[in-house]
Design a protein around this motif. Structure first.
Motif, PDB file in Angstrom:
ATOM      1  N   LYS A   1       0.834  -1.204   0.000  1.00 17.03           N
ATOM      2  CA  LYS A   1       0.000   0.000   0.000  1.00 17.03           C
ATOM      3  C   LYS A   1       0.864   1.248   0.000  1.00 17.03           C
ATOM      4  O   LYS A   1       0.556   2.230  -0.692  1.00 17.03           O
ATOM      5  CB  LYS A   1      -0.927   0.000   1.208  1.00 17.03           C
ATOM      6  CG  LYS A   1      -1.886   1.187   1.221  1.00 17.03           C
ATOM      7  CD  LYS A   1      -2.942   1.075   2.300  1.00 17.03           C
ATOM      8  CE  LYS A   1      -3.903   2.253   2.241  1.00 17.03           C
ATOM      9  NZ  LYS A   1      -4.949   2.178   3.289  1.00 17.03           N
ATOM     10  N   LEU A   2       1.968   1.220   0.753  1.00 11.34           N
ATOM     11  CA  LEU A   2       2.889   2.359   0.763  1.00 11.34           C
ATOM     12  C   LEU A   2       3.432   2.617  -0.638  1.00 11.34           C
ATOM     13  O   LEU A   2       3.501   3.771  -1.086  1.00 11.34           O
ATOM     14  CB  LEU A   2       4.044   2.083   1.729  1.00 11.34           C
ATOM     15  CG  LEU A   2       5.201   3.098   1.715  1.00 11.34           C
ATOM     16  CD1 LEU A   2       4.724   4.472   2.163  1.00 11.34           C
ATOM     17  CD2 LEU A   2       6.350   2.614   2.590  1.00 11.34           C
ATOM     18  N   MET A   3       3.809   1.555  -1.343  1.00 13.83           N
ATOM     19  CA  MET A   3       4.353   1.719  -2.686  1.00 13.83           C
ATOM     20  C   MET A   3       3.303   2.307  -3.635  1.00 13.83           C
ATOM     21  O   MET A   3       3.633   3.120  -4.512  1.00 13.83           O
ATOM     22  CB  MET A   3       4.849   0.377  -3.217  1.00 13.83           C
ATOM     23  CG  MET A   3       6.002  -0.234  -2.412  1.00 13.83           C
ATOM     24  SD  MET A   3       7.441   0.852  -2.270  1.00 13.83           S
ATOM     25  CE  MET A   3       7.995   0.904  -3.967  1.00 13.83           C
ATOM     26  N   ARG A   4       2.059   1.933  -3.460  1.00 18.46           N
ATOM     27  CA  ARG A   4       0.990   2.500  -4.302  1.00 18.46           C
ATOM     28  C   ARG A   4       0.783   3.978  -3.984  1.00 18.46           C
ATOM     29  O   ARG A   4       0.524   4.792  -4.883  1.00 18.46           O
ATOM     30  CB  ARG A   4      -0.310   1.709  -4.110  1.00 18.46           C
ATOM     31  CG  ARG A   4      -0.272   0.304  -4.690  1.00 18.46           C
ATOM     32  CD  ARG A   4      -1.647  -0.353  -4.711  1.00 18.46           C
ATOM     33  NE  ARG A   4      -2.171  -0.626  -3.380  1.00 18.46           N
ATOM     34  CZ  ARG A   4      -1.904  -1.727  -2.691  1.00 18.46           C
ATOM     35  NH1 ARG A   4      -1.099  -2.657  -3.198  1.00 18.46           N
ATOM     36  NH2 ARG A   4      -2.431  -1.918  -1.504  1.00 18.46           N
ATOM     37  N   MET A   5       0.899   4.327  -2.708  1.00 19.57           N
ATOM     38  CA  MET A   5       0.754   5.730  -2.317  1.00 19.57           C
ATOM     39  C   MET A   5       1.889   6.568  -2.901  1.00 19.57           C
ATOM     40  O   MET A   5       1.679   7.687  -3.384  1.00 19.57           O
ATOM     41  CB  MET A   5       0.721   5.844  -0.795  1.00 19.57           C
ATOM     42  CG  MET A   5      -0.521   5.233  -0.159  1.00 19.57           C
ATOM     43  SD  MET A   5      -0.451   5.172   1.652  1.00 19.57           S
ATOM     44  CE  MET A   5      -0.691   6.901   2.061  1.00 19.57           C
ATOM     45  N   ILE A   6       3.108   6.034  -2.868  1.00 18.45           N
ATOM     46  CA  ILE A   6       4.251   6.738  -3.442  1.00 18.45           C
ATOM     47  C   ILE A   6       4.056   6.913  -4.941  1.00 18.45           C
ATOM     48  O   ILE A   6       4.344   7.977  -5.504  1.00 18.45           O
ATOM     49  CB  ILE A   6       5.557   5.969  -3.147  1.00 18.45           C
ATOM     50  CG1 ILE A   6       5.916   6.081  -1.655  1.00 18.45           C
ATOM     51  CG2 ILE A   6       6.700   6.482  -4.007  1.00 18.45           C
ATOM     52  CD1 ILE A   6       7.114   5.270  -1.240  1.00 18.45           C
ATOM     53  N   ASP A   7       3.548   5.888  -5.589  1.00 16.77           N
ATOM     54  CA  ASP A   7       3.301   5.945  -7.032  1.00 16.77           C
ATOM     55  C   ASP A   7       2.304   7.050  -7.384  1.00 16.77           C
ATOM     56  O   ASP A   7       2.390   7.645  -8.465  1.00 16.77           O
ATOM     57  CB  ASP A   7       2.756   4.603  -7.519  1.00 16.77           C
ATOM     58  CG  ASP A   7       3.567   4.049  -8.673  1.00 16.77           C
ATOM     59  OD1 ASP A   7       4.753   4.406  -8.777  1.00 16.77           O
ATOM     60  OD2 ASP A   7       3.021   3.266  -9.470  1.00 16.77           O
ATOM     61  N   GLY A   8       1.388   7.313  -6.475  1.00 20.67           N
ATOM     62  CA  GLY A   8       0.366   8.313  -6.743  1.00 20.67           C
ATOM     63  C   GLY A   8       0.685   9.692  -6.199  1.00 20.67           C
ATOM     64  O   GLY A   8      -0.170  10.581  -6.231  1.00 20.67           O
ATOM     65  N   TYR A   9       1.902   9.883  -5.686  1.00 17.80           N
ATOM     66  CA  TYR A   9       2.285  11.172  -5.112  1.00 17.80           C
ATOM     67  C   TYR A   9       2.193  12.268  -6.174  1.00 17.80           C
ATOM     68  O   TYR A   9       2.681  12.111  -7.296  1.00 17.80           O
ATOM     69  CB  TYR A   9       3.703  11.085  -4.550  1.00 17.80           C
ATOM     70  CG  TYR A   9       4.222  12.394  -4.000  1.00 17.80           C
ATOM     71  CD1 TYR A   9       3.704  12.930  -2.829  1.00 17.80           C
ATOM     72  CD2 TYR A   9       5.232  13.090  -4.654  1.00 17.80           C
ATOM     73  CE1 TYR A   9       4.175  14.133  -2.323  1.00 17.80           C
ATOM     74  CE2 TYR A   9       5.716  14.289  -4.156  1.00 17.80           C
ATOM     75  CZ  TYR A   9       5.174  14.807  -2.992  1.00 17.80           C
ATOM     76  OH  TYR A   9       5.646  15.998  -2.503  1.00 17.80           O
ATOM     77  N   GLN A  10       1.601  13.401  -5.815  1.00 18.77           N
ATOM     78  CA  GLN A  10       1.317  14.471  -6.773  1.00 18.77           C
ATOM     79  C   GLN A  10       2.245  15.673  -6.654  1.00 18.77           C
ATOM     80  O   GLN A  10       1.976  16.722  -7.216  1.00 18.77           O
ATOM     81  CB  GLN A  10      -0.138  14.939  -6.597  1.00 18.77           C
ATOM     82  CG  GLN A  10      -1.180  13.868  -6.871  1.00 18.77           C
ATOM     83  CD  GLN A  10      -1.142  13.404  -8.320  1.00 18.77           C
ATOM     84  OE1 GLN A  10      -1.136  14.215  -9.241  1.00 18.77           O
ATOM     85  NE2 GLN A  10      -1.114  12.091  -8.521  1.00 18.77           N
ATOM     86  N   GLY A  11       3.339  15.537  -5.927  1.00 16.32           N
ATOM     87  CA  GLY A  11       4.251  16.665  -5.761  1.00 16.32           C
ATOM     88  C   GLY A  11       5.163  16.853  -6.963  1.00 16.32           C
ATOM     89  O   GLY A  11       4.895  16.345  -8.059  1.00 16.32           O
ATOM     90  N   THR A  12       6.261  17.571  -6.764  1.00 16.59           N
ATOM     91  CA  THR A  12       7.193  17.837  -7.856  1.00 16.59           C
ATOM     92  C   THR A  12       7.848  16.545  -8.330  1.00 16.59           C
ATOM     93  O   THR A  12       7.940  15.561  -7.575  1.00 16.59           O
ATOM     94  CB  THR A  12       8.299  18.809  -7.412  1.00 16.59           C
ATOM     95  OG1 THR A  12       9.109  18.168  -6.403  1.00 16.59           O
ATOM     96  CG2 THR A  12       7.704  20.087  -6.851  1.00 16.59           C
ATOM     97  N   LEU A  13       8.332  16.549  -9.576  1.00 13.30           N
ATOM     98  CA  LEU A  13       8.973  15.359 -10.127  1.00 13.30           C
ATOM     99  C   LEU A  13      10.222  14.989  -9.341  1.00 13.30           C
ATOM    100  O   LEU A  13      10.515  13.807  -9.149  1.00 13.30           O
ATOM    101  CB  LEU A  13       9.331  15.589 -11.606  1.00 13.30           C
ATOM    102  CG  LEU A  13       9.990  14.405 -12.326  1.00 13.30           C
ATOM    103  CD1 LEU A  13       9.054  13.206 -12.365  1.00 13.30           C
ATOM    104  CD2 LEU A  13      10.424  14.802 -13.730  1.00 13.30           C
TER     105      LEU A  13
ATOM    106  N   MET B   1       1.076  12.583   2.527  1.00 13.63           N
ATOM    107  CA  MET B   1       0.287  11.431   2.087  1.00 13.63           C
ATOM    108  C   MET B   1      -0.505  10.813   3.232  1.00 13.63           C
ATOM    109  O   MET B   1      -1.193   9.814   3.044  1.00 13.63           O
ATOM    110  CB  MET B   1       1.194  10.381   1.449  1.00 13.63           C
ATOM    111  CG  MET B   1       1.794  10.819   0.123  1.00 13.63           C
ATOM    112  SD  MET B   1       2.697   9.497  -0.730  1.00 13.63           S
ATOM    113  CE  MET B   1       4.110   9.287   0.347  1.00 13.63           C
ATOM    114  N   GLY B   2      -0.365  11.412   4.424  1.00 14.92           N
ATOM    115  CA  GLY B   2      -1.127  10.917   5.569  1.00 14.92           C
ATOM    116  C   GLY B   2      -0.442   9.835   6.364  1.00 14.92           C
ATOM    117  O   GLY B   2      -1.081   9.138   7.156  1.00 14.92           O
TER     118      GLY B   2
END
Length: 285
Positions: A106-118, A211-212
């Motif tokens: 789940k952590l890896m999926r959250m990182i994948d969806g991170y919306q910050g800078t590249l 990301m909470g």
């Protein structure tokens, strides 16, 4: 916050630990004949490979088994109750880390969806793949990337010795993606102002909090503990290879310290296996 894994997955993890470390030595013995010394001898084997936290965890698992045997009339007492203080203490400073496979997915999926800078997004994606110290990651230099060998060759901030980080296909792709943006500068992950300095030491932490994920659950340093635990307990990798990749001081049977090139082919295979495993967890496998 990342929720705990379901009971079914947890029970599978318990069985896997028993099958790996306990059953081969005392698993075929009648439970009434297993003594405290028998259990301690088994747990010492776990300690010998440097897995001190695992030894304490497996002592607790054994205790639960013995307590059930007491409750069902098979034995009269839990022999592990006499082992209090017998195991080595966990000396390393505790750093919050996620180590349960489903929660890591789940952590890896959250990182994948991170919306910050590249830049921060790529740093977040690379952190679990290379599991270097946080300062080493944020201060990574483009000149230290060996594109031909697909290696990151740096100086460990802790030991001041050379460290070779084999780059998995996934890690290499992240660097290739970021190169057009920051490759003209010194730092792989430059700061916003000025860009001549590395990314802020709080950038990864701020991204995790955004990301909470609370500080009690995961830190930038926690990616190291995550890799060490799962490479050992889930993938069964040689502990010496893991410790070398963590830039810890590892000695051979004659007491000589390994150098940075020891077991490099094996560590290269390990890093690719690790990256593939993280992808499997991310996919929910």
């Amino acid at each position: 916050m990342i929720e705990s894994q379901p009971k079914e997955t947890h029970s599978k993890t318990i069985i896997r630990r028993l099958e790996k470390d306990i059953f081969p030595y005392i698993g075929d013995r009648p439970i009434a004949e297993v003594s405290a010394q028998d259990v301690l001898q088994v747990l010492r084997r776990v300690e010998e490979r440097g897995a001190f936290e695992t030894a304490h965890r497996e002592k607790g698992i054994c205790s639960q088994v013995f307590c059930y045997a007491v409750a069902t009339g098979r034995i009269e007492h839990d022999p592990t109750s006499g082992l209090r203080g017998a195991l080595s203490s966990v000396k390393t400073k505790h750093m919050a880390a996620i180590t349960e496979p489903m929660r890591v997915g789940k952590l890896m999926r959250m990182i994948d969806g991170y919306q910050g800078t590249l830049v921060v997004q790529c740093a977040l994606k690379l952190a679990p793949l290379v599991f270097v110290r946080p300062g080493e990651l944020r201060q990574a230099l483009w000149k230290d990337i060996n594109w031909e060998k697909k290696q990151w060759e740096l100086i460990s901030s802790k030991t001041n010795k050379g460290l070779i980080v084999p780059l998995s296909t996934q890690a290499f792709s992240i660097l290739r993606e970021l190169q057009p943006l920051t490759g003209h500068g010194e730092y792989i992950f430059p700061g916003v102002r000025p860009r001549q300095r590395p990314m802020s030491e709080n950038a990864i932490l701020a991204a995790l909090r955004g990301m909470g994920i609370p500080k009690e659950e995961m830190t930038g340093h926690g990616f190291r503990a995550m890799a060490r635990t799962l490479l050992d307990e889930e993938l069964g990798v040689n502990i010496a290879w893991i410790e070398l990749q963590l830039a810890h001081n590892v000695k051979d049977p004659l007491g000589r310290s390994y150098n940075r090139t020891e077991f490099l082919p094996q560590r290269q295979e390990m890093m690719q296996k690790w990256a593939d495993y993280l992808d499997e967890l991310k996919a929910g496998s």
